[in-house]
Design a protein around this motif. Structure first.
Motif, mmCIF file in Angstrom:
data_model
loop_
_atom_site.group_PDB
_atom_site.id
_atom_site.type_symbol
_atom_site.label_atom_id
_atom_site.label_comp_id
_atom_site.label_asym_id
_atom_site.label_seq_id
_atom_site.Cartn_x
_atom_site.Cartn_y
_atom_site.Cartn_z
ATOM 1 N N SER A 564 50.673 40.961 41.892
ATOM 2 C CA SER A 564 49.911 41.891 41.058
ATOM 3 C C SER A 564 48.433 41.875 41.440
ATOM 4 O O SER A 564 47.695 42.779 41.097
ATOM 5 C CB SER A 564 50.091 41.542 39.582
ATOM 6 O OG SER A 564 49.636 40.231 39.360
ATOM 7 N N ARG A 565 48.024 40.823 42.175
ATOM 8 C CA ARG A 565 46.632 40.782 42.617
ATOM 9 C C ARG A 565 46.296 41.978 43.510
ATOM 10 O O ARG A 565 45.145 42.372 43.605
ATOM 11 C CB ARG A 565 46.355 39.470 43.339
ATOM 12 C CG ARG A 565 46.838 39.464 44.763
ATOM 13 C CD ARG A 565 46.621 38.137 45.428
ATOM 14 N NE ARG A 565 47.437 37.092 44.822
ATOM 15 C CZ ARG A 565 47.019 35.870 44.610
ATOM 16 N NH1 ARG A 565 45.802 35.544 44.933
ATOM 17 N NH2 ARG A 565 47.813 34.966 44.088
ATOM 18 N N PHE A 567 47.005 45.027 43.079
ATOM 19 C CA PHE A 567 46.472 46.060 42.186
ATOM 20 C C PHE A 567 45.062 45.709 41.732
ATOM 21 O O PHE A 567 44.145 46.533 41.805
ATOM 22 C CB PHE A 567 47.407 46.226 40.989
ATOM 23 C CG PHE A 567 46.740 46.779 39.767
ATOM 24 C CD1 PHE A 567 46.424 48.127 39.690
ATOM 25 C CD2 PHE A 567 46.407 45.960 38.704
ATOM 26 C CE1 PHE A 567 45.789 48.636 38.576
ATOM 27 C CE2 PHE A 567 45.777 46.462 37.592
ATOM 28 C CZ PHE A 567 45.465 47.799 37.519
ATOM 29 N N ALA A 568 44.901 44.449 41.268
ATOM 30 C CA ALA A 568 43.617 44.052 40.684
ATOM 31 C C ALA A 568 42.494 44.159 41.714
ATOM 32 O O ALA A 568 41.406 44.651 41.414
ATOM 33 C CB ALA A 568 43.702 42.634 40.137
ATOM 34 N N LEU A 569 42.761 43.696 42.958
ATOM 35 C CA LEU A 569 41.699 43.714 43.964
ATOM 36 C C LEU A 569 41.362 45.140 44.379
ATOM 37 O O LEU A 569 40.192 45.478 44.592
ATOM 38 C CB LEU A 569 42.109 42.889 45.180
ATOM 39 C CG LEU A 569 42.128 41.388 44.911
ATOM 40 C CD1 LEU A 569 42.817 40.652 46.035
ATOM 41 C CD2 LEU A 569 40.724 40.861 44.738
ATOM 42 N N LEU A 571 41.594 47.724 42.523
ATOM 43 C CA LEU A 571 40.831 48.318 41.416
ATOM 44 C C LEU A 571 39.391 47.814 41.421
ATOM 45 O O LEU A 571 38.453 48.562 41.131
ATOM 46 C CB LEU A 571 41.519 47.952 40.095
ATOM 47 C CG LEU A 571 41.085 48.773 38.899
ATOM 48 C CD1 LEU A 571 41.530 50.205 39.086
ATOM 49 C CD2 LEU A 571 41.680 48.201 37.632
ATOM 50 N N HIS A 620 43.045 37.197 50.387
ATOM 51 C CA HIS A 620 44.226 37.283 49.539
ATOM 52 C C HIS A 620 45.432 37.831 50.295
ATOM 53 O O HIS A 620 46.570 37.427 50.024
ATOM 54 C CB HIS A 620 43.915 38.107 48.294
ATOM 55 C CG HIS A 620 43.052 37.372 47.325
ATOM 56 N ND1 HIS A 620 43.556 36.419 46.482
ATOM 57 C CD2 HIS A 620 41.716 37.395 47.118
ATOM 58 C CE1 HIS A 620 42.567 35.901 45.773
ATOM 59 N NE2 HIS A 620 41.440 36.476 46.153
ATOM 60 N N VAL B 143 41.818 36.185 39.324
ATOM 61 C CA VAL B 143 42.376 37.530 39.517
ATOM 62 C C VAL B 143 43.365 37.845 38.396
ATOM 63 O O VAL B 143 43.372 38.949 37.842
ATOM 64 C CB VAL B 143 43.059 37.637 40.890
ATOM 65 C CG1 VAL B 143 43.709 38.994 41.046
ATOM 66 C CG2 VAL B 143 42.087 37.408 41.999
ATOM 67 N N LEU B 144 44.198 36.867 38.046
ATOM 68 C CA LEU B 144 45.168 37.102 36.967
ATOM 69 C C LEU B 144 44.452 37.378 35.650
ATOM 70 O O LEU B 144 44.866 38.244 34.874
ATOM 71 C CB LEU B 144 46.096 35.897 36.828
ATOM 72 C CG LEU B 144 47.030 35.662 38.012
ATOM 73 C CD1 LEU B 144 47.949 34.480 37.741
ATOM 74 C CD2 LEU B 144 47.853 36.893 38.328
ATOM 75 N N LEU B 146 41.487 38.656 35.302
ATOM 76 C CA LEU B 146 40.929 40.005 35.413
ATOM 77 C C LEU B 146 42.002 41.041 35.105
ATOM 78 O O LEU B 146 41.786 42.004 34.365
ATOM 79 C CB LEU B 146 40.375 40.217 36.826
ATOM 80 C CG LEU B 146 39.965 41.652 37.165
ATOM 81 C CD1 LEU B 146 38.769 42.070 36.321
ATOM 82 C CD2 LEU B 146 39.640 41.798 38.635
ATOM 83 N N LEU B 147 43.172 40.786 35.677
ATOM 84 C CA LEU B 147 44.306 41.684 35.458
ATOM 85 C C LEU B 147 44.609 41.794 33.960
ATOM 86 O O LEU B 147 44.791 42.884 33.415
ATOM 87 C CB LEU B 147 45.515 41.116 36.199
ATOM 88 C CG LEU B 147 46.649 42.046 36.517
ATOM 89 C CD1 LEU B 147 46.178 43.091 37.495
ATOM 90 C CD2 LEU B 147 47.792 41.241 37.118
ATOM 91 N N ILE B 150 41.920 43.808 32.183
ATOM 92 C CA ILE B 150 42.026 45.243 32.462
ATOM 93 C C ILE B 150 43.190 45.851 31.674
ATOM 94 O O ILE B 150 43.050 46.898 31.031
ATOM 95 C CB ILE B 150 42.219 45.477 33.972
ATOM 96 C CG1 ILE B 150 40.927 45.176 34.714
ATOM 97 C CG2 ILE B 150 42.645 46.909 34.240
ATOM 98 C CD1 ILE B 150 41.074 45.227 36.212
#
Lengths: 656, 158
Positions: A564-565, A567-569, A571, A620, B143-144, B146-147, B150
């Motif tokens: 899922s990172r 997506f986060a990165l 974004l 990543h 990162v998690l 942040l996820l 969001i």
């Protein structure tokens, strides 16, 4: 696409061909020479001592370091990362005779002189510091000390202490003189002259009152002020001297490229001598053993023909368990990504080369993580152009091309998610409106308004990579003829995860196959329960450990969620770009010079964003491949193939 | 009521930017100290050291991003301000907490790992790649977080 086939070569030559053979092998750079443990040299003639060569190498290195230290003109920034190679013909390089000894001695003597000067200046500066303390004293410093009848002291005391001292001294006798001079910070100086007879009682008093006697570090002439002048003059002289010596050091710079070539020459020579020490020799023959890539062997035989007939080459496949050096061979595209495999560690000889898989996944991950069409274009341009304009080693070129391909992927994913420097393209002037329309047409997912689809895409990619990893593991076990392990441990998990995915998809979208999905899950789960406990003898234990093994699904769940990172990165890049655009807009609206401020802020944010997001995307993407993918099947531990060749750090061979 | 809601939301934004920023500042600081030590021996390692020092800097960016998202959501950044009830304000505040807390602590941890990795490249410069991956393992949790922030922010209807 693979690890190259290696052969063990044994080249038997007549002793007379020894030098020519090594010339040839080093020139070709195809054979990694090893020693044969089972033979003993029957006579041990000229045993090779590497000390001389190593000393030469160290001396040349010292010269280069020395020259570098006194380099006056600034080197360009890029030069420190990618030094420009020195072009030289191979034949010239091999006949290199450059005597570095003179330069070495010169460097040493300059360094010695500088050290002496530095020491003297330190001493003078300490004197200067002392003299500055007593600067205001009007007495001549040569008067301090003892003569035949009198002794004089210079004392530093507190203002408040002075009357007390005066009192006590007067009680001893009349044969002394005490003079007070003002000092700094509530201290004052006293100049005391006494007859030699009084030394003992006076020094006792001084000790009791704990008054410090100032002692001169050196004999000075004149008042402190005059002494200061003369010390300063001396320092100036030394400075002049130092400048001259340093100029001499700078002038050595003209030898730099000579020295670099020499260093490469000695390093190559050392490499060769060390290899020669490995081989087996008798009175008449030499036996050279080593590893070579299979395809290069005919070329070796061909070249050997040119030096004579007194040789035989035999070759064999590596034995199982032998430590075979690894050379990777990949297609023109995936070759650019082999830096990732090298970073993690090369595969064993029996392992498969993961580079092609890593190449595809890294390409996609980097694209999603950077995730912006314009930034992707910038990275791609830099990555493709830099290797053409800057001279750099091949491995760096491949690294840049890898980033460039990542940039291209980023253009694709950026267009699909509608990120063009964030949302900047929504604010284009009206005559460029068609670009905004085009951008909106290309966008199929908008992760800002609706993040869920992008998360699902990220996780789906993760599931695919985990499944691919399991399939590779299955084929690997199968090839090693561990059929049961291959099916029970790898294929079964592959189908179990696949069945769960099918079931979830069926629940969400295709209700008609829901029952099929459910039975698929149950069947694969039962298969796992039945097979995972097979090492246990007891039937009950076997069932329980089978059931327990299902718990292993959590580790796969963790792996998959980790994606899922992506997506986060992706974004992150978009939002930081939006932030830059917004802040630039805020300050840019100021009158007159607003547009300059706008440009500065916008460009600053863009550069910063590309650097940070690019770093994050690289790190990543690499991590997902290493931690989530490689753990499924990959065993590293191979050593790189290092054939005997010219060890050149600074020079680059040109055409003859 | 309008004021209360916005105040809570802004507090969330401030916490996200502030705490995650502190985490990164401390982390980058720890790594920088180690880096300066290495460079006294070998100044030519500047590039690699800088790369490793930059790694704990991302938490601050994630925090800034979350805080900015809140401002966008509130319409305070070029747009019309939205009415926010106290409950909604509190929701936004809580949504910001993952990146605020995790950013603070993971930034420090990542800084320590980076410092250790800088020590690694001091002795073995050829292992820069591996040295970069280790701090990235810590960053996973930032990162998690942040996820989470969001997704939580996105699920709040204004």
């Amino acid at each position: 696409m693979a690890i190259r086939n290696m052969k063990k070569l044994e080249i038997l030559i007549h002793r007379s061909l020894h030098d020519e053979t090594f010339d040839l092998l080093q020139d070709m750079g195809v054979l990694q020479i090893t020693s044969r443990q089972d033979f003993k040299n029957e006579d041990l003639p000229e045993e090779f001592h590497s000390e001389d060569l190593e000393r030469n190498i160290n001396e040349v290195r010292y010269c280069l370091d020395f020259i570098n230290k006194y380099r006056t003109e600034k080197q360009p920034f890029l030069e420190s990362f990618f030094p420009t190679p020195i072009p030289i013909k191979k034949s010239e390089f091999l006949e290199k005779v450059f005597n570095h000894n003179q330069i070495y001695k010169k460097c040493q003597s300059i360094e010695e002189q500088l050290n002496t000067i530095r020491a003297s200046m330190n001493r003078l500066n300490a004197q200067l510091e002392f003299l500055n303390r007593i600067e205001s004293l009007p007495i001549a410093l040569e008067d301090i000390g003892s003569t035949r009848y009198v002794k004089s002291y210079l004392l530093e005391i507190n203002e408040t202490q002075y009357p007390l001292l005066q009192d006590r001294l007067e009680k001893i006798g009349k044969e002394l003189s005490l003079q007070k001079f003002s000092g700094k910070e509530r201290k004052c100086f006293a100049f005391l002259i006494i007859y030699q007879d009084l030394i003992e009682p006076v020094e006792n008093i001084l000790a009791e009152e704990s008054i410090s006697i100032l002692s001169l570090p050196q004999a000075f002439e004149g008042t402190p002020k005059e002494a200061i002048q003369s010390v300063k003059k001396k320092i100036q002289n030394f400075e002049k001297q130092r400048a001259n010596v340093e100029k001499e050091a700078v002038s050595l710079l003209k030898h730099e490229s000579e020295l670099k070539i020499t260093l490469d020459y000695y390093a190559s020579e050392l490499e060769r001598r060390n290899s020669e020490a490995h081989i087996f020799k008798t009175h008449d023959v030499c036996l050279i053993t080593g590893w070579a890539i299979e395809e290069t062997i005919p070329a070796i035989e061909e070249r050997m023909k040119s030096i004579g007939k007194e040789w035989v080459i035999s070759q064999r496949d590596p034995d199982p368990g032998e430590d075979v050096p690894i050379a990777l061979e990949n297609g023109p595209w995936s070759r650019n990504f082999d830096v990732l495999t090298n970073l993690y560690g090369l595969p064993n000889y029996t392992e498969i080369d993961p580079t092609p898989f890593v190449a595809i996944f890294f390409f996609a991950y980097f694209g999603i993580c950077l995730g912006d069409a314009v930034y992707g274009l910038i990275v791609a341009l830099i990555g493709f152009l830099a290797p053409n304009f800057i001279q750099m080693p091949d491995s760096s070129k491949r690294f840049f091309r890898m980033l460039a391909w990542g940039g291209i992927a980023s253009m694709i994913f950026g267009a699909l998610t509608g990120s063009w420097m964030g949302d900047t393209f929504d604010y284009l002037p009206s005559f460029l409106g068609f670009i905004t329309t085009l951008k909106n047409k290309l966008m199929i997912i908008n992760p800002i308004n609706n993040p869920l689809p992008m998360i699902i895409v990220s996780i789906a990619i993760g599931i695919i990579q985990v499944l691919v990893g399991l399939l590779i593991a299955f084929f690997k076990e199968w090839k090693r003829k561990n059929y049961l392990d291959a099916i029970y441990d790898k294929l079964s998990w592959f189908f179990f995860i696949l069945s769960i995915v099918i079931y979830i998809v069926a629940m969400a979208m295709i209700p008609s196959i829901k029952t099929f999905g459910l039975w698929f899950v149950i069947a694969t789960a039962l298969f796992l329960v039945g097979t995972q406990g097979r090492s246990k003898k007891n039937i009950i234990l076997r069932i329980f450990s089978g059931l327990y093994s299902l718990y292993g699904i959590t580790s796969y769940l963790g792996d998959v969620l980790s994606y899922s990172r992506l997506f986060a990165l992706g974004l992150t890049t978009t939002i930081i770009a939006m932030l830059g655009r917004t802040i630039a807009g805020l300050f840019g609206s100021s009158p007159y010079f607003g547009w300059i401020i706008w440009i500065v802020i916008f460009v600053g944010f863009t550069v910063f964003n590309i650097l940070m997001s690019g770093l994050g995307a690289f790190v990543h993407s690499a991590r997902l491949n290493y931690v989530e993918f490689f753990t499924k099947f990959y065993e590293n531990g191979g050593k790189p193939f290092q054939p005997l060749q010219y060890k050149t750090k600074y020079v680059k061979f040109t055409e003859e | 009521m309008f004021i209360d809601g916005v105040a809570f939301a802004l507090m969330g934004s401030a916490l996200a930017i502030g705490l995650a920023g502190i985490g990164s500042a401390l982390g980058v600081g720890i790594a920088g100290e180690a880096g300066a030590g290495v460079m006294t021996e070998d100044p030519s390692k500047f590039g690699q050291v800088l790369l490793l020092q930059a790694l704990p800097g991302t938490q601050g960016i994630y925090g800034l991003l979350s805080g900015f998202w809140v401002l966008l959501k509130l319409g305070l950044f070029g747009g019309t301000p939205v009415d926010v009830t106290t409950a909604q304000g509190l929701q936004i505040l809580f949504a910001c907490l993952p990146i605020a807390i995790v950013g603070l602590i993971s930034g420090i941890s990542q800084g320590k790992t980076s410092a250790a990795s800088i020590g690694l490249i001091a002795k073995r410069p050829e292992e820069t790649g591996k040295a970069i991956i280790l701090p990235a393992m810590v960053e996973t949790y930032a990162v998690l977080a942040l996820l989470a922030t969001i997704l939580l922010l996105n699920s709040i209807q204004l």
